[in-house]
Write a protein that holds these residues in place. Sequence first.
Motif, PDB file in Angstrom:
ATOM      1  N   UNK A  81      35.433  19.667  40.838  1.00 31.43           N
ATOM      2  CA  UNK A  81      35.720  20.600  39.745  1.00 31.43           C
ATOM      3  C   UNK A  81      34.524  21.494  39.444  1.00 31.43           C
ATOM      4  N   UNK A  82      33.326  20.977  39.582  1.00 36.94           N
ATOM      5  CA  UNK A  82      32.133  21.787  39.303  1.00 36.94           C
ATOM      6  C   UNK A  82      32.025  22.945  40.296  1.00 36.94           C
ATOM      7  N   UNK A  83      32.305  22.678  41.553  1.00 39.32           N
ATOM      8  CA  UNK A  83      32.243  23.731  42.568  1.00 39.32           C
ATOM      9  C   UNK A  83      33.315  24.785  42.306  1.00 39.32           C
ATOM     10  N   UNK A  84      34.484  24.336  41.881  1.00 38.14           N
ATOM     11  CA  UNK A  84      35.556  25.286  41.593  1.00 38.14           C
ATOM     12  C   UNK A  84      35.194  26.144  40.386  1.00 38.14           C
ATOM     13  N   UNK A  85      34.621  25.529  39.381  1.00 41.38           N
ATOM     14  CA  UNK A  85      34.209  26.272  38.197  1.00 41.38           C
ATOM     15  C   UNK A  85      33.097  27.262  38.539  1.00 41.38           C
ATOM     16  N   UNK A 119      34.666  30.263  40.063  1.00 38.94           N
ATOM     17  CA  UNK A 119      35.302  31.111  39.040  1.00 38.94           C
ATOM     18  C   UNK A 119      34.239  31.905  38.292  1.00 38.94           C
ATOM     19  N   UNK A 120      33.137  31.258  37.945  1.00 43.71           N
ATOM     20  CA  UNK A 120      32.057  31.947  37.235  1.00 43.71           C
ATOM     21  C   UNK A 120      31.480  33.067  38.099  1.00 43.71           C
ATOM     22  N   UNK A 121      31.329  32.806  39.376  1.00 43.28           N
ATOM     23  CA  UNK A 121      30.793  33.834  40.271  1.00 43.28           C
ATOM     24  C   UNK A 121      31.732  35.038  40.358  1.00 43.28           C
ATOM     25  N   UNK A 122      33.015  34.791  40.313  1.00 48.64           N
ATOM     26  CA  UNK A 122      33.988  35.884  40.407  1.00 48.64           C
ATOM     27  C   UNK A 122      34.000  36.712  39.135  1.00 48.64           C
ATOM     28  N   UNK A 123      33.995  36.047  37.977  1.00 47.16           N
ATOM     29  CA  UNK A 123      34.135  36.763  36.711  1.00 47.16           C
ATOM     30  C   UNK A 123      32.807  37.165  36.084  1.00 47.16           C
ATOM     31  N   UNK A 124      31.718  36.548  36.517  1.00 47.13           N
ATOM     32  CA  UNK A 124      30.397  36.915  36.022  1.00 47.13           C
ATOM     33  C   UNK A 124      30.209  36.653  34.535  1.00 47.13           C
ATOM     34  N   UNK A 125      29.234  37.329  33.966  1.00 47.98           N
ATOM     35  CA  UNK A 125      28.862  37.140  32.566  1.00 47.98           C
ATOM     36  C   UNK A 125      30.012  37.519  31.632  1.00 47.98           C
ATOM     37  N   UNK A 126      30.739  38.558  31.984  1.00 42.50           N
ATOM     38  CA  UNK A 126      31.831  39.025  31.132  1.00 42.50           C
ATOM     39  C   UNK A 126      32.914  37.953  30.994  1.00 42.50           C
ATOM     40  N   UNK A 136      34.734  28.990  30.908  1.00 42.03           N
ATOM     41  CA  UNK A 136      34.617  27.752  30.133  1.00 42.03           C
ATOM     42  C   UNK A 136      35.999  27.147  29.877  1.00 42.03           C
ATOM     43  N   UNK A 137      36.952  27.997  29.506  1.00 39.50           N
ATOM     44  CA  UNK A 137      38.314  27.511  29.271  1.00 39.50           C
ATOM     45  C   UNK A 137      38.930  26.995  30.567  1.00 39.50           C
ATOM     46  N   UNK A 166      40.934  22.839  34.169  1.00 36.63           N
ATOM     47  CA  UNK A 166      40.851  22.252  35.512  1.00 36.63           C
ATOM     48  C   UNK A 166      40.532  20.764  35.426  1.00 36.63           C
ATOM     49  N   UNK A 167      39.648  20.368  34.539  1.00 37.59           N
ATOM     50  CA  UNK A 167      39.324  18.945  34.376  1.00 37.59           C
ATOM     51  C   UNK A 167      40.562  18.167  33.917  1.00 37.59           C
ATOM     52  N   UNK A 168      41.297  18.733  32.979  1.00 36.54           N
ATOM     53  CA  UNK A 168      42.525  18.074  32.518  1.00 36.54           C
ATOM     54  C   UNK A 168      43.541  17.959  33.652  1.00 36.54           C
TER      55      UNK A 168
END
Length: 96
Positions: free
Chosen positions: A29-33, A36-43, A49-50, A55-57
């Motif tokens: 899950x950490x790698x997947x997150x 996602x962070x790399x794709x969407x960046x700071x914005x 986070x959501x 994903x964890x659930x």
Amino acid sequence: MVHPEAVRAFGATSAALGTATGAIGGLDAAAMSAAVTAVFGVIGQEFAAAYAIAQANHLQAIGRLAVAHAATAAAAASGVVSFASGDAAGASGVSV
């Protein structure tokens, strides 16, 4: 009428489903997150986070499903053993 071979096949299929589902639930899950962070960046930090929570659930639910498949396989295995021994006991009382 119970067909022991069919119950055994059902149990084997449930066991295979449990194994396959458990493997999927073992995803990182950490790698997947991080992806996602790399794709969407700071914005997209709030979305990321959501997503991490969702994903964890989801992965926890997959784990519970794998356990359910394994329990079904175990129940089928013990049920067919019980049936076979009861059938054998009943058959021993029948004279031909």
